[in-house]
Design a protein around this motif. Structure first.
Motif, short mmCIF file in Angstrom:
data_model
loop_
_atom_site.label_atom_id
_atom_site.label_comp_id
_atom_site.label_asym_id
_atom_site.label_seq_id
_atom_site.Cartn_x
_atom_site.Cartn_y
_atom_site.Cartn_z
N VAL A 78 24.19 22.75 22.46
CA VAL A 78 25.45 22.00 22.37
C VAL A 78 26.53 22.69 23.18
O VAL A 78 27.29 22.04 23.92
N GLU A 79 26.61 24.02 23.08
CA GLU A 79 27.59 24.77 23.87
C GLU A 79 27.38 24.55 25.36
O GLU A 79 28.34 24.37 26.13
N VAL B 34 28.56 21.06 26.49
CA VAL B 34 30.03 21.00 26.59
C VAL B 34 30.50 21.72 27.84
O VAL B 34 31.36 21.22 28.58
N ASP B 35 29.96 22.92 28.09
CA ASP B 35 30.36 23.68 29.28
C ASP B 35 30.06 22.92 30.57
O ASP B 35 30.76 23.08 31.57
N ASP C 227 30.11 14.93 27.61
CA ASP C 227 31.04 14.73 26.50
C ASP C 227 30.62 13.66 25.50
O ASP C 227 31.37 13.35 24.57
N ALA D 202 31.32 21.17 17.49
CA ALA D 202 31.62 20.92 18.91
C ALA D 202 32.39 19.60 19.05
O ALA D 202 31.81 18.57 19.40
N ARG E 247 34.27 18.53 21.24
CA ARG E 247 34.35 17.97 22.60
C ARG E 247 33.08 17.20 22.99
O ARG E 247 33.05 16.56 24.04
N LEU E 248 32.03 17.27 22.18
CA LEU E 248 30.82 16.49 22.42
C LEU E 248 30.75 15.41 21.35
O LEU E 248 30.48 15.68 20.18
N ARG E 249 31.04 14.19 21.74
CA ARG E 249 31.17 13.09 20.78
C ARG E 249 29.80 12.49 20.47
O ARG E 249 29.14 11.96 21.36
#
Length: 378
Positions: A9-10, A13-14, A18, A38, A40-42
């Motif tokens: 997941v990290e 996002v990086d 998204d 997280a 920022r990850l929908r």
């Protein structure tokens, strides 16, 4: 120390991913749990795998960056294959995360055990199974790079359940690099030479050539040389309407496409493949290019088709194409067809008459009662 799911997941996002269209099961629960940390990850829960992959295909086409899917084992991936096939044909950037049984459980041949890699390879340009949590960050980086690189592809990363729950080191995929491609000067000069012959010619557009800048450059070439402007039957994404030059689609039926291309002596492919019929028919050709027609590729694959078209336009005293004007069609009559349905919609829902306080378009001329026929507006 984070586990493998958290590293995944990290890394997403990086890398700028998204949204995740998900239809998870037991083997993906650690990934689902990691999503909670997280924002920022929908995550978008989909009740069928085909919805998840179809949504990811559409998102990738419009956003021009990968969407992520989360699928459950081989049967879950199989449920999404039809729309992943469409994504492969459209060169859409899509990243599949497919959960699998824990490595020590696979030898037991559990009821949902299957060859996920074999299924994935039917639609994927890049496929890998990660067997160690410490390898997840690097494998994800390669998956994102493959999906996003020109011309774009479906990437599939298979993640066993124990790799998700095991401790993993730090790492991330990093930001997505800009999509860039080369232009072949030889292809541009060859295309210019073919068009200067003044023999009947056509430009067949696909990929990025069916979007604003590519369409405009191609229309400039057509205006300067008299070449016909065509696009693929089912382009991945076609920008059209007022302010853009019109483009004719290649017909779906093989016999109609043959008639469209009849007499063409030079066919220039700009982001498109040589046209063939969708199916074989008795006594009809599979190749749609007429006999004696020379086929040239201006740009394909990892090349920059928009830049190639702009370079080709620069080879001429290229005219500025006349864009399509905004036209509100009259109220259609007669049989219901695709054209009459579109005209009725345009007539009843003119954008310029909408406002923040008006919920039904005035004066559309539609005979239906306003409440009955504007119900979808709220």
């Amino acid at each position: 120390m984070p586990n493998g799911a958290q590293i995944l997941v990290e890394g997403l996002v990086d890398a700028g991913v998204d949204v995740c269209f998900a239809n998870p099961g037991t083997s993906e629960m650690h990934f689902v749990s990691a999503l909670d940390g997280a924002p920022r990850l929908r995550p978008v829960l989909c009740l069928f795998e085909g919805v998840a992959t179809g949504a990811a295909d559409g998102y990738g086409r419009m956003a021009e960056k990968p969407a992520c899917t989360l699928l459950h084992l081989g049967p879950g991936l199989a449920g999404g294959l039809p729309n992943l096939h469409n994504a492969r044909r459209a060169r859409t950037p899509v990243l599949n995360i497919v959960g699998d049984h824990a490595l020590h459980h696979k030898r037991l041949d559990a009821p949902l055990e299957s060859d996920i890699t074999a299924l994935a390879r039917t639609v994927s340009g890049w496929t890998r199974r990660t067997c160690r949590a410490g390898d997840l960050a690097g494998d994800l980086a390669e998956a994102v790079a493959a999906a996003y690189g020109l011309p774009g592809c479906v990437s599939t990363l298979v993640v066993p359940a124990d790799v998700s729950w095991s401790e993993a080191g730090k790492g991330g995929a990093g930001p997505i690099a800009p999509r860039t491609g080369a232009v072949s000067p030889d292809a541009v000069s060859g295309a210019a030479q073919a068009l200067r012959s003044r023999e009947p010619a056509a430009l067949l557009l696909g990929g990025a050539a069916t979007r604003g800048a590519g369409l405009t450059a191609a229309a400039r070439v057509a205006a300067a040389t008299g070449a016909r402007l065509l696009c693929e039957t089912f382009p991945a994404r076609l920008e059209r309407g007022a302010g853009l030059p019109p483009v004719e689609r290649l017909a779906y039926r093989g016999s109609d496409a043959v008639a469209q291309l009849s007499g063409v002596r030079h066919l220039l492919l700009a982001g498109a493949a040589e046209p063939v019929s969708f199916f074989a028919y008795p006594g009809q050709p599979s190749r749609l290019v007429p006999d004696g027609c020379a086929v040239r590729s201006l740009a394909a694959g990892s090349e920059d088709v928009t830049a190639a078209l702009e370079a080709l336009a620069a080879a001429y005293d290229a005219l500025t194409p006349i864009p399509q004007a905004p036209i509100r069609p009259g109220l259609p009559t007669g049989a219901l067809t695709a054209e009459s349905a579109a005209a009725r919609s345009a007539r009843c829902f003119p954008k310029e008459q909408w406002s923040s306080t008006r919920r039904t378009p005035p004066g559309c001329g539609c005979p239906a009662p306003p409440r009955a026929h504007h119900r979808t507006t709220g």
